[in-house]
Design an enzyme around this catalytic site. Structure first.
Site, PDB file in Angstrom:
ATOM      1  N   HIS A 151       5.156 -30.710  10.948  1.00  0.00           N
ATOM      2  CA  HIS A 151       4.811 -29.432  10.306  1.00  0.00           C
ATOM      3  C   HIS A 151       3.769 -29.662   9.210  1.00  0.00           C
ATOM      4  O   HIS A 151       2.816 -28.899   9.070  1.00  0.00           O
ATOM      5  CB  HIS A 151       6.058 -28.775   9.720  1.00  0.00           C
ATOM      6  CG  HIS A 151       7.115 -28.514  10.743  1.00  0.00           C
ATOM      7  ND1 HIS A 151       6.846 -27.850  11.919  1.00  0.00           N
ATOM      8  CD2 HIS A 151       8.427 -28.857  10.789  1.00  0.00           C
ATOM      9  CE1 HIS A 151       7.944 -27.777  12.637  1.00  0.00           C
ATOM     10  NE2 HIS A 151       8.926 -28.390  11.980  1.00  0.00           N
TER      11      HIS A 151
ATOM     12  N   HIS B 163       8.992 -23.816   9.207  1.00  0.00           N
ATOM     13  CA  HIS B 163       7.923 -24.517   9.932  1.00  0.00           C
ATOM     14  C   HIS B 163       6.548 -24.337   9.300  1.00  0.00           C
ATOM     15  O   HIS B 163       5.720 -25.234   9.367  1.00  0.00           O
ATOM     16  CB  HIS B 163       7.852 -24.029  11.383  1.00  0.00           C
ATOM     17  CG  HIS B 163       8.918 -24.626  12.259  1.00  0.00           C
ATOM     18  ND1 HIS B 163       8.839 -24.633  13.636  1.00  0.00           N
ATOM     19  CD2 HIS B 163      10.086 -25.235  11.942  1.00  0.00           C
ATOM     20  CE1 HIS B 163       9.924 -25.224  14.131  1.00  0.00           C
ATOM     21  NE2 HIS B 163      10.701 -25.581  13.124  1.00  0.00           N
TER      22      HIS B 163
ATOM     23  N   CYS C  16       3.115  -3.202   4.106  1.00  0.00           N
ATOM     24  CA  CYS C  16       2.248  -2.103   4.531  1.00  0.00           C
ATOM     25  C   CYS C  16       2.958  -1.442   5.713  1.00  0.00           C
ATOM     26  O   CYS C  16       4.162  -1.632   5.893  1.00  0.00           O
ATOM     27  CB  CYS C  16       0.835  -2.585   4.862  1.00  0.00           C
ATOM     28  SG  CYS C  16       0.668  -3.652   6.303  1.00  0.00           S
TER      29      CYS C  16
ATOM     30  N   THR D 248       2.663  -2.010   8.925  1.00  0.00           N
ATOM     31  CA  THR D 248       3.040  -2.959   9.976  1.00  0.00           C
ATOM     32  C   THR D 248       3.292  -4.377   9.470  1.00  0.00           C
ATOM     33  O   THR D 248       3.827  -5.208  10.210  1.00  0.00           O
ATOM     34  CB  THR D 248       1.901  -3.066  11.012  1.00  0.00           C
ATOM     35  OG1 THR D 248       0.720  -3.488  10.297  1.00  0.00           O
ATOM     36  CG2 THR D 248       1.646  -1.737  11.711  1.00  0.00           C
TER      37      THR D 248
ATOM     38  N   ASP E 266       0.872  -1.175   0.000  1.00  0.00           N
ATOM     39  CA  ASP E 266       0.000   0.000   0.000  1.00  0.00           C
ATOM     40  C   ASP E 266       0.917   1.236   0.000  1.00  0.00           C
ATOM     41  O   ASP E 266       2.141   1.114  -0.176  1.00  0.00           O
ATOM     42  CB  ASP E 266      -0.993  -0.032   1.172  1.00  0.00           C
ATOM     43  CG  ASP E 266      -0.335   0.174   2.529  1.00  0.00           C
ATOM     44  OD1 ASP E 266       0.914   0.247   2.588  1.00  0.00           O
ATOM     45  OD2 ASP E 266      -1.062   0.268   3.531  1.00  0.00           O
TER      46      ASP E 266
HETATM   47  C1  RB5 Z   1      -1.904   2.685   6.506  1.00  0.00           C
HETATM   48  O1  RB5 Z   1      -1.945   3.889   7.184  1.00  0.00           O
HETATM   49  C2  RB5 Z   1      -1.709   1.528   7.484  1.00  0.00           C
HETATM   50  O2  RB5 Z   1      -2.819   1.382   8.299  1.00  0.00           O
HETATM   51  C3  RB5 Z   1      -1.419   0.258   6.728  1.00  0.00           C
HETATM   52  O3  RB5 Z   1      -0.283   0.425   5.961  1.00  0.00           O
HETATM   53  C4  RB5 Z   1      -1.124  -0.985   7.540  1.00  0.00           C
HETATM   54  O4  RB5 Z   1      -0.164  -0.729   8.514  1.00  0.00           O
HETATM   55  C5  RB5 Z   1      -2.265  -1.724   8.042  1.00  0.00           C
HETATM   56  O5  RB5 Z   1      -2.095  -2.793   8.653  1.00  0.00           O
END
Ligand code: RB5
Length: 152
Positions: A134, A98, A65, A67, A8
């Site tokens: 596994h 695994h 993204c 996180t 994203d």
């Molecule tokens: C975008 O602001 C953020 O929410 C997205 O990149 C991501 O971290 C969502 O899990």
């Protein structure tokens, strides 16, 4: 290997350097977007990469993204996808050995670009150990995907 990649807006800045690394390592890359830092919705790219795995267009996928969590949640809705959110070298190795994870999910707001590139290398160098315990666990997931039931 054929590798599908997507991000994203939050992961966009990491996508090009990762693509460059993948090409240096002589992988064939499918860039499924996004193509700018304009705000967009991470499930779109997670589903595009997930479907490339499901449809056997790609062998493995990489998603980025903020996180690594949002894209992993979404990608895991696609049948046959085992996506893991990665924040450490250990996770990069273990999700392959695994869990036979077929999508590596990275977080640009958690890890530096240098760390993320290192996780990509470790993930690609690692191999599924295919140990019976596994495989049994992955088969439990497959069965659940098929008929919504689990049994041990
Ligand atoms: C975008 O602001 C953020 O929410 C997205 O990149 C991501 O971290 C969502 O899990």
């Amino acid at each position: 290997m054929k590798i599908a990649i997507g991000s994203d807006h939050a992961g966009f800045a990491y996508k090009e350097p990762i693509i460059e690394l993948l090409r240096q390592l002589e992988h064939e890359v499918f860039d499924l977007g996004t193509n700018s830092e304009t705000s967009t919705d991470y499930p779109v790219y997670a589903f595009k990469v997930g479907e490339a795995i499901r449809d056997k267009i790609a062998d493995l996928g990489i998603l980025i993204c903020g996180t690594g969590i949002g894209v992993s949640i979404a990608a895991n809705k696609v049948k046959g996808v085992r996506a893991g959110a990665c924040q450490s070298e250990f996770a990069a190795k273990m999700m392959r050995e695994h869990n036979d994870a077929n999508i590596l999910c990275l977080g640009s707001r958690i890890n530096t670009l240098e760390e993320a590139l290192n996780f990509v290398k470790i993930y690609l160098q690692s191999e599924y150990s295919a140990g019976p315990r596994h495989q049994r666990r992955i088969d439990i997931i497959y069965k659940y995907e098929e008929d919504g039931k689990w049994e041990k």
